[in-house]
Write a protein that holds these residues in place. Sequence first.
Motif, PDB file in Angstrom:
ATOM      1  N   ASN A 200      85.634  25.561  89.278  1.00  0.00           N
ATOM      2  CA  ASN A 200      84.553  24.712  89.798  1.00  0.00           C
ATOM      3  C   ASN A 200      83.576  25.470  90.691  1.00  0.00           C
ATOM      4  OD1 ASN A 200      85.404  22.268  88.576  1.00  0.00           O
ATOM      5  ND2 ASN A 200      86.952  21.982  90.165  1.00  0.00           N
ATOM      6  N   ASP A 201      83.833  26.767  90.931  1.00  0.00           N
ATOM      7  CA  ASP A 201      82.997  27.483  91.901  1.00  0.00           C
ATOM      8  C   ASP A 201      81.544  27.585  91.455  1.00  0.00           C
ATOM      9  OD1 ASP A 201      83.596  29.187  89.825  1.00  0.00           O
ATOM     10  OD2 ASP A 201      84.159  30.897  91.087  1.00  0.00           O
ATOM     11  N   TRP A 202      81.316  27.855  90.170  1.00  0.00           N
ATOM     12  CA  TRP A 202      79.936  27.993  89.698  1.00  0.00           C
ATOM     13  C   TRP A 202      79.229  26.643  89.635  1.00  0.00           C
ATOM     14  CZ3 TRP A 202      78.332  26.043  84.830  1.00  0.00           C
ATOM     15  CH2 TRP A 202      79.363  25.580  84.002  1.00  0.00           C
ATOM     16  N   ILE A 203      80.000  25.580  89.405  1.00  0.00           N
ATOM     17  CA  ILE A 203      79.425  24.232  89.445  1.00  0.00           C
ATOM     18  C   ILE A 203      78.989  23.890  90.868  1.00  0.00           C
ATOM     19  CG2 ILE A 203      79.907  21.781  89.128  1.00  0.00           C
ATOM     20  CD1 ILE A 203      79.685  23.220  86.514  1.00  0.00           C
ATOM     21  N   LYS A 204      79.877  24.160  91.824  1.00  0.00           N
ATOM     22  CA  LYS A 204      79.547  23.905  93.237  1.00  0.00           C
ATOM     23  C   LYS A 204      78.348  24.736  93.668  1.00  0.00           C
ATOM     24  CE  LYS A 204      84.282  22.727  94.632  1.00  0.00           C
ATOM     25  NZ  LYS A 204      85.458  23.147  95.437  1.00  0.00           N
ATOM     26  N   LEU A 205      78.248  25.957  93.132  1.00  0.00           N
ATOM     27  CA  LEU A 205      77.126  26.828  93.486  1.00  0.00           C
ATOM     28  C   LEU A 205      75.792  26.234  93.045  1.00  0.00           C
ATOM     29  CD1 LEU A 205      75.870  29.481  94.493  1.00  0.00           C
ATOM     30  CD2 LEU A 205      76.378  30.465  92.239  1.00  0.00           C
ATOM     31  N   ILE A 206      75.672  25.837  91.777  1.00  0.00           N
ATOM     32  CA  ILE A 206      74.367  25.351  91.303  1.00  0.00           C
ATOM     33  C   ILE A 206      74.005  24.022  91.961  1.00  0.00           C
ATOM     34  CG2 ILE A 206      74.392  26.614  89.141  1.00  0.00           C
ATOM     35  CD1 ILE A 206      75.307  24.130  87.687  1.00  0.00           C
ATOM     36  N   ILE A 207      75.006  23.193  92.272  1.00  0.00           N
ATOM     37  CA  ILE A 207      74.731  21.937  92.974  1.00  0.00           C
ATOM     38  C   ILE A 207      74.259  22.227  94.396  1.00  0.00           C
ATOM     39  CG2 ILE A 207      75.791  19.846  93.933  1.00  0.00           C
ATOM     40  CD1 ILE A 207      77.546  19.724  91.422  1.00  0.00           C
ATOM     41  N   ASP A 208      74.922  23.180  95.064  1.00  0.00           N
ATOM     42  CA  ASP A 208      74.557  23.549  96.431  1.00  0.00           C
ATOM     43  C   ASP A 208      73.173  24.204  96.462  1.00  0.00           C
ATOM     44  OD1 ASP A 208      74.636  24.002  99.128  1.00  0.00           O
ATOM     45  OD2 ASP A 208      76.370  25.331  99.114  1.00  0.00           O
ATOM     46  N   LEU A 209      72.885  25.051  95.478  1.00  0.00           N
ATOM     47  CA  LEU A 209      71.562  25.686  95.402  1.00  0.00           C
ATOM     48  C   LEU A 209      70.459  24.645  95.276  1.00  0.00           C
ATOM     49  CD1 LEU A 209      72.300  28.705  93.017  1.00  0.00           C
ATOM     50  CD2 LEU A 209      71.698  28.842  95.436  1.00  0.00           C
ATOM     51  N   ASN A 210      70.687  23.659  94.420  1.00  0.00           N
ATOM     52  CA  ASN A 210      69.676  22.612  94.236  1.00  0.00           C
ATOM     53  C   ASN A 210      69.499  21.791  95.513  1.00  0.00           C
ATOM     54  OD1 ASN A 210      67.939  20.803  92.431  1.00  0.00           O
ATOM     55  ND2 ASN A 210      69.438  19.347  93.232  1.00  0.00           N
ATOM     56  N   LYS A 211      70.622  21.462  96.163  1.00  0.00           N
ATOM     57  CA  LYS A 211      70.560  20.682  97.404  1.00  0.00           C
ATOM     58  C   LYS A 211      69.804  21.459  98.483  1.00  0.00           C
ATOM     59  CE  LYS A 211      73.650  18.307 100.698  1.00  0.00           C
ATOM     60  NZ  LYS A 211      73.343  19.069 101.939  1.00  0.00           N
ATOM     61  N   SER A 212      70.125  22.747  98.646  1.00  0.00           N
ATOM     62  CA  SER A 212      69.462  23.568  99.652  1.00  0.00           C
ATOM     63  C   SER A 212      67.975  23.710  99.358  1.00  0.00           C
ATOM     64  CB  SER A 212      70.113  24.961  99.702  1.00  0.00           C
ATOM     65  OG  SER A 212      71.463  24.878 100.072  1.00  0.00           O
ATOM     66  N   THR A 213      67.652  23.930  98.088  1.00  0.00           N
ATOM     67  CA  THR A 213      66.247  24.087  97.697  1.00  0.00           C
ATOM     68  C   THR A 213      65.459  22.808  97.941  1.00  0.00           C
ATOM     69  OG1 THR A 213      66.886  25.670  95.970  1.00  0.00           O
ATOM     70  CG2 THR A 213      64.700  24.683  95.796  1.00  0.00           C
ATOM     71  N   THR A 214      66.022  21.683  97.530  1.00  0.00           N
ATOM     72  CA  THR A 214      65.343  20.395  97.690  1.00  0.00           C
ATOM     73  C   THR A 214      65.098  20.083  99.158  1.00  0.00           C
ATOM     74  OG1 THR A 214      66.386  19.570  95.665  1.00  0.00           O
ATOM     75  CG2 THR A 214      65.478  17.933  97.182  1.00  0.00           C
ATOM     76  N   GLU A 215      66.118  20.259  99.991  1.00  0.00           N
ATOM     77  CA  GLU A 215      65.991  19.963 101.421  1.00  0.00           C
ATOM     78  C   GLU A 215      64.996  20.905 102.089  1.00  0.00           C
ATOM     79  OE1 GLU A 215      69.947  20.141 102.955  1.00  0.00           O
ATOM     80  OE2 GLU A 215      70.502  18.154 102.181  1.00  0.00           O
ATOM     81  N   PHE A 216      64.986  22.170 101.670  1.00  0.00           N
ATOM     82  CA  PHE A 216      64.058  23.143 102.243  1.00  0.00           C
ATOM     83  C   PHE A 216      62.619  22.762 101.921  1.00  0.00           C
ATOM     84  CE2 PHE A 216      61.551  27.033 102.247  1.00  0.00           C
ATOM     85  CZ  PHE A 216      61.937  27.634 103.440  1.00  0.00           C
ATOM     86  N   LEU A 217      62.361  22.398 100.686  1.00  0.00           N
ATOM     87  CA  LEU A 217      61.003  22.026 100.283  1.00  0.00           C
ATOM     88  C   LEU A 217      60.550  20.748 100.975  1.00  0.00           C
ATOM     89  CD1 LEU A 217      61.120  22.837  96.458  1.00  0.00           C
ATOM     90  CD2 LEU A 217      60.154  24.229  98.303  1.00  0.00           C
ATOM     91  N   GLU A 218      61.469  19.806 101.137  1.00  0.00           N
ATOM     92  CA  GLU A 218      61.124  18.558 101.821  1.00  0.00           C
ATOM     93  C   GLU A 218      60.800  18.798 103.293  1.00  0.00           C
ATOM     94  OE1 GLU A 218      64.511  16.119 101.096  1.00  0.00           O
ATOM     95  OE2 GLU A 218      63.825  15.447  99.112  1.00  0.00           O
ATOM     96  N   THR A 219      61.462  19.783 103.894  1.00  0.00           N
ATOM     97  CA  THR A 219      61.245  20.108 105.301  1.00  0.00           C
ATOM     98  C   THR A 219      59.991  20.937 105.502  1.00  0.00           C
ATOM     99  OG1 THR A 219      63.646  20.093 105.645  1.00  0.00           O
ATOM    100  CG2 THR A 219      62.328  21.118 107.363  1.00  0.00           C
ATOM    101  N   ASN A 220      59.621  21.705 104.488  1.00  0.00           N
ATOM    102  CA  ASN A 220      58.465  22.602 104.591  1.00  0.00           C
ATOM    103  C   ASN A 220      57.427  22.208 103.531  1.00  0.00           C
ATOM    104  OD1 ASN A 220      59.535  24.916 106.526  1.00  0.00           O
ATOM    105  ND2 ASN A 220      61.182  24.463 105.094  1.00  0.00           N
ATOM    106  N   GLU A 221      56.765  21.109 103.790  1.00  0.00           N
ATOM    107  CA  GLU A 221      55.842  20.542 102.806  1.00  0.00           C
ATOM    108  C   GLU A 221      54.662  21.462 102.513  1.00  0.00           C
ATOM    109  OE1 GLU A 221      54.647  16.691 104.086  1.00  0.00           O
ATOM    110  OE2 GLU A 221      56.661  15.817 103.926  1.00  0.00           O
ATOM    111  N   LYS A 222      54.205  22.195 103.516  1.00  0.00           N
ATOM    112  CA  LYS A 222      53.072  23.097 103.311  1.00  0.00           C
ATOM    113  C   LYS A 222      53.442  24.189 102.308  1.00  0.00           C
ATOM    114  CE  LYS A 222      49.822  26.099 105.778  1.00  0.00           C
ATOM    115  NZ  LYS A 222      49.430  26.670 107.094  1.00  0.00           N
ATOM    116  N   PHE A 223      54.662  24.699 102.437  1.00  0.00           N
ATOM    117  CA  PHE A 223      55.125  25.719 101.495  1.00  0.00           C
ATOM    118  C   PHE A 223      55.290  25.131 100.103  1.00  0.00           C
ATOM    119  CE2 PHE A 223      58.867  27.966  99.579  1.00  0.00           C
ATOM    120  CZ  PHE A 223      58.206  29.156  99.296  1.00  0.00           C
TER     121      PHE A 223
END
Length: 230
Positions: A200-223
């Motif tokens: 399950n490690d690679w599954i957890k990785l892609i889910i975590d990557l998407n979560k981190s990316t989404t939250e980062f973009l939502e926090t940094n709207e200008k970027f």
Amino acid sequence: MNYKKAVTVGIILVTLCFGLYQYVDKQHYVKHLSTQLADALAGMSHSISDNKELYEDILSSETITLQQIELIISNNEHFSNDIREFEAIAVNFNRATSDEIGYNTAVTAFSIEAIFYKIQWNLANEKDVVELPHLTTVMSETDEIKLNDEEVEQIHMIHALNELWYKALIKHIDGVYPDTGKPNYDIFFDIHSDKGFLKNDWIKLIIDLNKSTTEFLETNEKFEEALILE
């Protein structure tokens, strides 16, 4: 042996042979997918960790070279392709849903490429060069190019996002050096290329990557807007 017993034995043998065939076939595709995932994981590790070093060098001097631009574009392209491969395998084999995966990581990595292509084109216009490959006719690949404030700010944001990807990689994937993010080839493929698909490690990785990316973009709207505009 009478006819009835012979038929019964025959049915049992056919059932055993079919079961063995299914087992061998399953082991074959597990091995194939595991090897495919292990290769992609190794490539992803290098893309993220190599870009980490490149961004840090660029930000420390606020300059960039053509060589660095090409490496960053290549790394993000490979990273984006590796993520898409993981996502497709995860969904097609019911290891994760489309909602869980989200698909933001690959799209963002692709958009980051465009930011560095823009730096190249700005330089090409400045040097009166009509095609990017021709830039090396008017300057060296290692000549330092001064970045403007907007470019520095964008690369700061890209570096911060890449750091989140780096932390997710270290957190979920065994066999990478925690201080560099690169694969430890003495053990990496032993861990991932045999039955890595079933883990399950690679599954957890892609889910975590998407979560981190989404939250980062939502926090940094200008970027996020800058990525969309590119």
